[in-house]
Motif scaffolding. Sequence first.
Motif, short mmCIF file in Angstrom:
data_model
loop_
_atom_site.label_atom_id
_atom_site.label_comp_id
_atom_site.label_asym_id
_atom_site.label_seq_id
_atom_site.Cartn_x
_atom_site.Cartn_y
_atom_site.Cartn_z
N GLU A 102 -13.63 48.79 40.38
CA GLU A 102 -13.60 49.54 39.15
C GLU A 102 -13.14 48.48 37.94
OE1 GLU A 102 -13.69 52.82 38.39
OE2 GLU A 102 -15.12 51.99 41.28
N THR A 146 -9.12 52.63 33.04
CA THR A 146 -9.42 52.50 34.78
C THR A 146 -8.23 51.91 36.18
OG1 THR A 146 -11.47 51.13 33.49
CG2 THR A 146 -11.07 51.04 36.04
N GLU A 178 -10.40 59.23 46.87
CA GLU A 178 -11.58 59.02 47.42
C GLU A 178 -11.95 58.35 49.15
OE1 GLU A 178 -14.89 55.96 47.27
OE2 GLU A 178 -13.92 57.58 45.80
N THR A 186 -10.45 48.35 45.79
CA THR A 186 -11.31 49.37 44.59
C THR A 186 -11.03 49.35 43.11
OG1 THR A 186 -10.20 51.31 46.56
CG2 THR A 186 -10.85 52.15 43.84
N LEU A 187 -9.57 48.66 42.85
CA LEU A 187 -9.40 47.94 41.84
C LEU A 187 -10.00 46.78 40.90
CD1 LEU A 187 -5.64 48.25 41.34
CD2 LEU A 187 -7.18 49.87 40.64
N THR A 225 -7.64 54.70 38.61
CA THR A 225 -7.98 54.64 39.94
C THR A 225 -6.89 54.94 40.21
OG1 THR A 225 -10.06 52.93 39.05
CG2 THR A 225 -9.22 52.85 41.22
N ARG A 273 -7.47 58.21 41.54
CA ARG A 273 -8.06 58.98 42.33
C ARG A 273 -8.50 58.10 43.61
NH1 ARG A 273 -11.29 57.21 38.04
NH2 ARG A 273 -11.91 55.29 38.73
N ILE A 274 -7.51 57.06 44.36
CA ILE A 274 -7.88 56.46 44.97
C ILE A 274 -7.69 57.59 46.79
CG2 ILE A 274 -6.74 54.67 46.40
CD1 ILE A 274 -6.69 52.45 44.51
N THR A 278 -7.28 50.24 47.94
CA THR A 278 -6.22 49.98 46.74
C THR A 278 -6.59 48.26 45.45
OG1 THR A 278 -4.50 51.72 46.96
CG2 THR A 278 -4.32 49.95 44.91
#
Length: 194
Positions: free
Chosen positions: A64, A12, A23, A60-61, A16, A19-20, A57
């Motif tokens: 996720e 993950t 996003e 998001t982490l 992630t 992908r950030i 970030t």
Amino acid sequence: MGIQSLASFCSTFLGTAVRIPCEVLKQRLQAGIFYNVGEALVGTWQQDGVKGFFRGTGATLCREVPFYVAGMGLYAESKKLAQKLLGRELEPWETIAVGALSGGLAAVVTTPFDVMKTRMMTATHGRSVSMSMVAFSILHHEGPIGLFKGAVPRFFWIAPLGAMNFAGYGLARKAMDKNDDMAAGDQISQKNFF
């Protein structure tokens, strides 16, 4: 279970991080900050540099990693509980239902980080925005319920993914275990034959 959580965390985290930037661009396009991908790329670069592609970030982490770790744990424990209550192995459709519920609940629990991530990614450009600043702003202006905006649609959006992800993992693992058992049985048969 521990190795599964560690593997989930690592994959993950790495996934992630890749992908950030996508996003960030998607959020800025959806918020109407930019009108096309080219404009979003150039505008983000001009306003914030490379750092702009990684805005949010941390949030998001924080969304996720717990989502997948908690979701996998919730799936494993819910599946055990359901099997204990029913006194048998789960049918595939029941495994899928447990996966959907686990994914949906993990989504609701991590919604505050999703809200903060979205606010950070769509904040005024060039302005540094921390996760704590966003959280305090939401709590001050909207109250705790503001951190859960979109939780119900998020549940229904993520539940099918949980069904595929968590239940798919469980069903694939069951099939691989069955193959391993059959292969071990074949080896024993061959040894006894010779």
